[in-house]
Scaffold this motif. Sequence first.
Motif, PDB file in Angstrom:
ATOM      1  N   LEU A 684      26.680  36.946   8.286  1.00 58.92           N
ATOM      2  CA  LEU A 684      26.320  38.144   7.531  1.00 58.92           C
ATOM      3  C   LEU A 684      25.448  37.825   6.317  1.00 58.92           C
ATOM      4  CD1 LEU A 684      29.654  40.181   7.665  1.00 58.92           C
ATOM      5  CD2 LEU A 684      27.550  40.583   8.947  1.00 58.92           C
ATOM      6  N   VAL A 685      25.496  36.584   5.807  1.00 58.12           N
ATOM      7  CA  VAL A 685      24.636  36.257   4.667  1.00 58.12           C
ATOM      8  C   VAL A 685      23.164  36.248   5.066  1.00 58.12           C
ATOM      9  CG1 VAL A 685      26.398  34.929   3.467  1.00 58.12           C
ATOM     10  CG2 VAL A 685      24.885  33.766   5.080  1.00 58.12           C
ATOM     11  N   LYS A 686      22.873  36.235   6.359  1.00 60.09           N
ATOM     12  CA  LYS A 686      21.485  36.261   6.809  1.00 60.09           C
ATOM     13  C   LYS A 686      20.884  37.656   6.733  1.00 60.09           C
ATOM     14  CE  LYS A 686      22.661  32.669  10.210  1.00 60.09           C
ATOM     15  NZ  LYS A 686      22.737  32.356  11.664  1.00 60.09           N
ATOM     16  N   ILE A 687      21.720  38.648   6.505  1.00 58.18           N
ATOM     17  CA  ILE A 687      21.285  40.051   6.541  1.00 58.18           C
ATOM     18  C   ILE A 687      21.368  40.631   5.138  1.00 58.18           C
ATOM     19  CG2 ILE A 687      21.720  42.309   7.597  1.00 58.18           C
ATOM     20  CD1 ILE A 687      23.184  40.775   9.840  1.00 58.18           C
ATOM     21  N   ASP A 688      20.404  41.456   4.790  1.00 59.02           N
ATOM     22  CA  ASP A 688      20.433  42.139   3.508  1.00 59.02           C
ATOM     23  C   ASP A 688      21.719  42.956   3.428  1.00 59.02           C
ATOM     24  OD1 ASP A 688      20.079  43.757   1.274  1.00 59.02           O
ATOM     25  OD2 ASP A 688      17.915  43.937   1.588  1.00 59.02           O
ATOM     26  N   ALA A 705      20.524  47.548  -9.675  1.00 52.66           N
ATOM     27  CA  ALA A 705      21.931  47.264  -9.965  1.00 52.66           C
ATOM     28  C   ALA A 705      22.708  46.982  -8.689  1.00 52.66           C
ATOM     29  CB  ALA A 705      22.557  48.435 -10.714  1.00 52.66           C
ATOM     30  N   LEU A 706      22.413  47.734  -7.623  1.00 51.36           N
ATOM     31  CA  LEU A 706      23.113  47.514  -6.351  1.00 51.36           C
ATOM     32  C   LEU A 706      22.781  46.142  -5.780  1.00 51.36           C
ATOM     33  CD1 LEU A 706      24.863  48.595  -4.049  1.00 51.36           C
ATOM     34  CD2 LEU A 706      22.805  49.599  -3.045  1.00 51.36           C
ATOM     35  N   LYS A 707      21.510  45.764  -5.812  1.00 52.91           N
ATOM     36  CA  LYS A 707      21.118  44.456  -5.276  1.00 52.91           C
ATOM     37  C   LYS A 707      21.755  43.323  -6.076  1.00 52.91           C
ATOM     38  CE  LYS A 707      17.077  41.743  -3.890  1.00 52.91           C
ATOM     39  NZ  LYS A 707      17.657  40.487  -4.364  1.00 52.91           N
ATOM     40  N   ALA A 708      21.751  43.451  -7.408  1.00 55.34           N
ATOM     41  CA  ALA A 708      22.348  42.397  -8.236  1.00 55.34           C
ATOM     42  C   ALA A 708      23.835  42.253  -7.949  1.00 55.34           C
ATOM     43  CB  ALA A 708      22.111  42.708  -9.714  1.00 55.34           C
ATOM     44  N   ASP A 711      24.273  40.760  -4.310  1.00 57.95           N
ATOM     45  CA  ASP A 711      23.917  39.343  -4.295  1.00 57.95           C
ATOM     46  C   ASP A 711      24.976  38.513  -5.010  1.00 57.95           C
ATOM     47  OD1 ASP A 711      21.642  39.973  -2.935  1.00 57.95           O
ATOM     48  OD2 ASP A 711      20.297  39.859  -4.660  1.00 57.95           O
ATOM     49  N   GLY A 712      25.533  39.075  -6.086  1.00 56.94           N
ATOM     50  CA  GLY A 712      26.573  38.363  -6.815  1.00 56.94           C
ATOM     51  C   GLY A 712      27.823  38.160  -5.986  1.00 56.94           C
ATOM     52  N   VAL A 713      28.226  39.174  -5.230  1.00 56.97           N
ATOM     53  CA  VAL A 713      29.452  39.043  -4.439  1.00 56.97           C
ATOM     54  C   VAL A 713      29.223  38.120  -3.248  1.00 56.97           C
ATOM     55  CG1 VAL A 713      29.180  40.974  -2.822  1.00 56.97           C
ATOM     56  CG2 VAL A 713      31.436  40.360  -3.595  1.00 56.97           C
ATOM     57  N   VAL A 714      28.001  38.079  -2.703  1.00 56.50           N
ATOM     58  CA  VAL A 714      27.702  37.119  -1.631  1.00 56.50           C
ATOM     59  C   VAL A 714      27.808  35.701  -2.165  1.00 56.50           C
ATOM     60  CG1 VAL A 714      25.890  36.256  -0.112  1.00 56.50           C
ATOM     61  CG2 VAL A 714      26.267  38.707  -0.298  1.00 56.50           C
ATOM     62  N   GLN A 715      27.229  35.453  -3.341  1.00 55.54           N
ATOM     63  CA  GLN A 715      27.329  34.129  -3.958  1.00 55.54           C
ATOM     64  C   GLN A 715      28.782  33.763  -4.248  1.00 55.54           C
ATOM     65  OE1 GLN A 715      26.412  33.423  -8.239  1.00 55.54           O
ATOM     66  NE2 GLN A 715      24.720  32.173  -7.467  1.00 55.54           N
ATOM     67  N   GLU A 716      29.531  34.746  -4.717  1.00 55.91           N
ATOM     68  CA  GLU A 716      30.950  34.526  -5.018  1.00 55.91           C
ATOM     69  C   GLU A 716      31.727  34.134  -3.771  1.00 55.91           C
ATOM     70  OE1 GLU A 716      34.612  37.582  -5.925  1.00 55.91           O
ATOM     71  OE2 GLU A 716      32.607  38.097  -6.600  1.00 55.91           O
ATOM     72  N   MET A 733      23.297  27.947   2.473  1.00 57.02           N
ATOM     73  CA  MET A 733      23.295  27.056   1.324  1.00 57.02           C
ATOM     74  C   MET A 733      22.657  27.703   0.091  1.00 57.02           C
ATOM     75  SD  MET A 733      21.758  23.193   1.243  1.00 57.02           S
ATOM     76  CE  MET A 733      21.915  23.151   3.029  1.00 57.02           C
ATOM     77  N   ARG A 734      21.668  28.551   0.307  1.00 60.81           N
ATOM     78  CA  ARG A 734      20.973  29.139  -0.835  1.00 60.81           C
ATOM     79  C   ARG A 734      21.842  30.122  -1.625  1.00 60.81           C
ATOM     80  NH1 ARG A 734      16.513  32.623   2.452  1.00 60.81           N
ATOM     81  NH2 ARG A 734      16.141  30.496   3.182  1.00 60.81           N
ATOM     82  N   HIS A 735      22.978  30.520  -1.045  1.00 61.24           N
ATOM     83  CA  HIS A 735      23.876  31.448  -1.732  1.00 61.24           C
ATOM     84  C   HIS A 735      24.982  30.733  -2.495  1.00 61.24           C
ATOM     85  CE1 HIS A 735      22.113  35.061   0.005  1.00 61.24           C
ATOM     86  NE2 HIS A 735      22.120  34.478   1.188  1.00 61.24           N
ATOM     87  N   VAL A 736      24.990  29.407  -2.492  1.00 61.56           N
ATOM     88  CA  VAL A 736      25.970  28.663  -3.274  1.00 61.56           C
ATOM     89  C   VAL A 736      25.589  28.751  -4.752  1.00 61.56           C
ATOM     90  CG1 VAL A 736      26.982  26.385  -3.679  1.00 61.56           C
ATOM     91  CG2 VAL A 736      26.451  27.117  -1.359  1.00 61.56           C
ATOM     92  N   ALA A 737      26.587  28.880  -5.614  1.00 60.80           N
ATOM     93  CA  ALA A 737      26.330  28.971  -7.054  1.00 60.80           C
ATOM     94  C   ALA A 737      25.540  27.750  -7.514  1.00 60.80           C
ATOM     95  CB  ALA A 737      27.651  29.058  -7.816  1.00 60.80           C
ATOM     96  N   GLY A 738      24.484  27.977  -8.280  1.00 59.53           N
ATOM     97  CA  GLY A 738      23.658  26.900  -8.797  1.00 59.53           C
ATOM     98  C   GLY A 738      22.484  26.547  -7.911  1.00 59.53           C
ATOM     99  N   LEU A 739      22.448  27.048  -6.668  1.00 59.14           N
ATOM    100  CA  LEU A 739      21.348  26.768  -5.754  1.00 59.14           C
ATOM    101  C   LEU A 739      20.514  28.022  -5.544  1.00 59.14           C
ATOM    102  CD1 LEU A 739      23.110  24.578  -3.023  1.00 59.14           C
ATOM    103  CD2 LEU A 739      21.978  23.843  -5.125  1.00 59.14           C
ATOM    104  N   ASN A 740      19.316  27.830  -5.045  1.00 57.95           N
ATOM    105  CA  ASN A 740      18.447  28.937  -4.673  1.00 57.95           C
ATOM    106  C   ASN A 740      17.677  28.530  -3.422  1.00 57.95           C
ATOM    107  OD1 ASN A 740      16.495  27.127  -5.609  1.00 57.95           O
ATOM    108  ND2 ASN A 740      16.316  28.142  -7.594  1.00 57.95           N
TER     109      ASN A 740
END
Length: 997
Positions: A684-688, A705-708, A711-716, A733-740
Amino acid sequence: MQRPRRTATAKTVKYTDIDSSDVSFSQTMSSEEESEEWIPLKPNPKAPCKPPVKKSNKPIAPKVPKEPKPKAPRKPPVKRKQAAPKAGLDDNLATGLLQVKRTRTDSKKTNAQYENYETTADCHQDENQAENPDEPGPSGMKQERLSFTVSDAHPENRFVDYGYSVKKEEQEDFTFEDPCTRLQATNDQQLPKTRSPLAKSLKNELNMNWDIIELLSILTGVERWVAVNIVTLLQEENTVPFMVRYRKDMINHMDADGVREVQLVYEDLCALAKKTQSVIQTLKKDGHLTAELEQNLRNCRSADELDHVYTPYKKGSKLTKARRAKALGLEDAATALLETPHMLDLNKWVQPGTEGLSTVEEVATGVEHILADMIAKDPDTLTYVKNLCEKNVITIQSSVSKSALKDKGQEKTVPNHSKPGPHKNKNLDIDKFSLYFDFTSNIHRIQPHQTLAINRGESLKILTVKVNIPDRVKTDFTMWCVNCRWKTKSFAREEHRSLIRNAVEDSYKRLILPFLTRSHRTKLTAAAEKESIAMFVRNLRQRLLAGPVRGCVLMGVDPGFKHGCKVAILSTTSQILHTEVFYLHNSNKHQEADKLRHLMIKYGCTKIVIGNGTACRETESFISELISRRCFHPLDVSYCIANEAGASIYSVSPEAVKELPDLDPNLRSAVSIGRRVQDPLAELVKIDPKHIGIGTYQHDVSAGALKAALDGVVQECVSFVGVDINICSETLMRHVAGLNAGRARNIAEWREQNGPFINREQLKLVKGLGPKSFQQCAGFIRINPQTLESSSLPHSRPAIPEKTTAKKGKGKSCVAVPTTINPLDQTCIHPESYHVAQRFLSLVGSSASQIGTINLSQCVDNTVKNSSVEDLAGTLNTSPETLKLIIDGLTQPPGFDIRQNFRQADFKRGVVSMNDLQVGAVLTGRVDNTALFGAFVDIGVGRSGLIHKSKITLDKLPPSQRRRSLVLGPGERVEVRVLNVDRQRGRIGLDLIRVLQ
């Protein structure tokens, strides 16, 4: 004759680092000052402080009194007494406040009663108290939301005397700086003598008349020391998952949603300050900026207030009546009307032949316009009228618009066959808003989904909306302005008093009433958007954290009629074994069934995942019939229905093309549907997140605000679950905290060139991964020894010598990287705590090689039983939170996944239709989606039933879910009773019986 002063008991709260002083003053407070919202410009020694009236068992930190803004010249209606301040008292000394219990029998005081009202406690008001010394704020915290984190934070080190240091990314120093401490108030502590350097630096940087730390604490409901710590951590570029897990004591054990809310409010306040500076520069350039206007702008605490002050001066806006009157030179006349009305003669301002000054009536009108503008922009006046609105019943009303009625009337007169399509669609939209054609609600009781529905109807020009403020507010406001706030300093003739009264009425009708309407609408919309986004976040979190179905071969099916059912067979590791298209709904369905049977037996597939799109119901019936006839014998086959929202969008995305380049887009959808059950998070992280099919009114809330938030809950979720760095995809991997995206790509490239990572320290060799990035991501990355052994043999990878390796780049230093396997790298323990973990293992008589074994768990349990966690933490010179996290990491079995205790997809073998439902039937289902008005439950009949939120009561919920707003989320299993079945419209009403654990 003054009535005797009432007595009251006072309790002094003590804090560390300051000598308590008994200083006091007597204060008088009028009703308009009791809920002050504006921070004044200059300190006023006679400003009354507002004593706390709520008793609490916890120590109550001093609430900084607000200074009144310089008001228009008037005769003071309230006589105030104030004791002389103590001589020699330091300006920066934070004064102690007294907790006073006072009672008032009548909140509606007349103006005469305002003058006689006296407070019941004396306290000292320091001149510089408005600078807000950095003391702990009120302890009234919001109820903490449920958090799914498994481990506690690492708070080993603490702030020292509020000295903060920001780590620079350019310095290649991978040693972690000590985390800052929180300032915690107890009965034996005293306040520091000076303000926090952070609060002072932020105030100087923002250049506003309010303290951002204090305002942040008030708006979010967190204590002041928590706000200080969160802002400091954000300035040091720490991510929310890192703070929630490894800095838990600094943020008072808040969950990710709470920290994210503080972060958003902080960013909004910073954006407001930046916009204010831009407005001031624009006005200065245009020559409209005055000292009073600048202070009014710097007093604004919201974008709505800033817009109210700035709108008359915007370029292109119509010249206001007040500015035209000022251009004629009538500003001095307006000032004289308030200061010296007995000497004012309007005839002196008459200039025959000059438009606006030709008669006394025109001069008087100009003076009224100037006064009306002054009244509408006065902070104290706006505060008073807001308080009046709070005490009265304000309603919001919607009705069908004239244009919608006109279109609906044309629909009836025009024959259906000649009516164009767009008109037909518009009339269908009109019918959707029939509930709001005659709708009225108290603004304090209106539901968030109703607010969003009204806003949508208004934007489509179907509804007209207005806010009804009772006439009583206008009457009380006018009386207060004429007799108190805008009363003349000396005797005024009747015609002059009439001018002031007319100015007040004009200001209220023309300026203040529209401002109040906009303000109420803005607050309602903001609250509704906040609740809607919270619903999205809660639904997305539960969808991402659904339990994975592992250890079985699985078939994903994207059903269809004309183009057939797309099928993909996936291995236990989500590898594609076979793809094909079956036409199950035509005349050759028996032959297709035989082909499907041979395919299932060939690959040993026992699970079927059917997408819930077109032809889902027919495909489900077909599969169910095959299972009932034992066509797949000897396999025990079952199936489930999966939400396929976003699968078609993903199938044509660049990521899907890169991942599955040789596969047809239709077959990619089948692969995605199957993988959503095998590992929901990774797929599911592959999908908006907006396309996953969660929440409601996503097009009516702020897109940014919705996107932020999403995105925050996906990273969490990705961070808390953790990723195996040697097998996870670049997208995950790009959704891990500290990575992009860039750092994830560099990690994937390094992995391809040098083989799998042996330990976390090798991440330091990756290009673009600096000390701060390593600190943020290291705890969420796993090095699984089993994966390491299976992915590559030791001799097949390039040897990396165990020596200091230099990374190229400006300001980079040398990094020493070991090449040995560290068993702690497979746990959630952060590298900054490895030395503590090693000492703890020595204390319990074990080693790192036994991580996750039963023997180590028994040793840890025995040690904790003999000595508490707090005592052990003191022995190891660490904090209890860090030690708890270390214990979790050492005792969890290898490959531990926090999702293993979460609910998996429901597999079944039979099918029930909507025609089989009877009122009163008790069924078991799974929550499919939640909205602001209730929860939709899949009960296996092809249509989701609705449990209205009025049926979700606390007595039907387990204790752990009774603190959440709607308490139900996607994936939760529930037992329901059928209340009604509307087969014509396909609607099912349900009643919640209980939540199944």
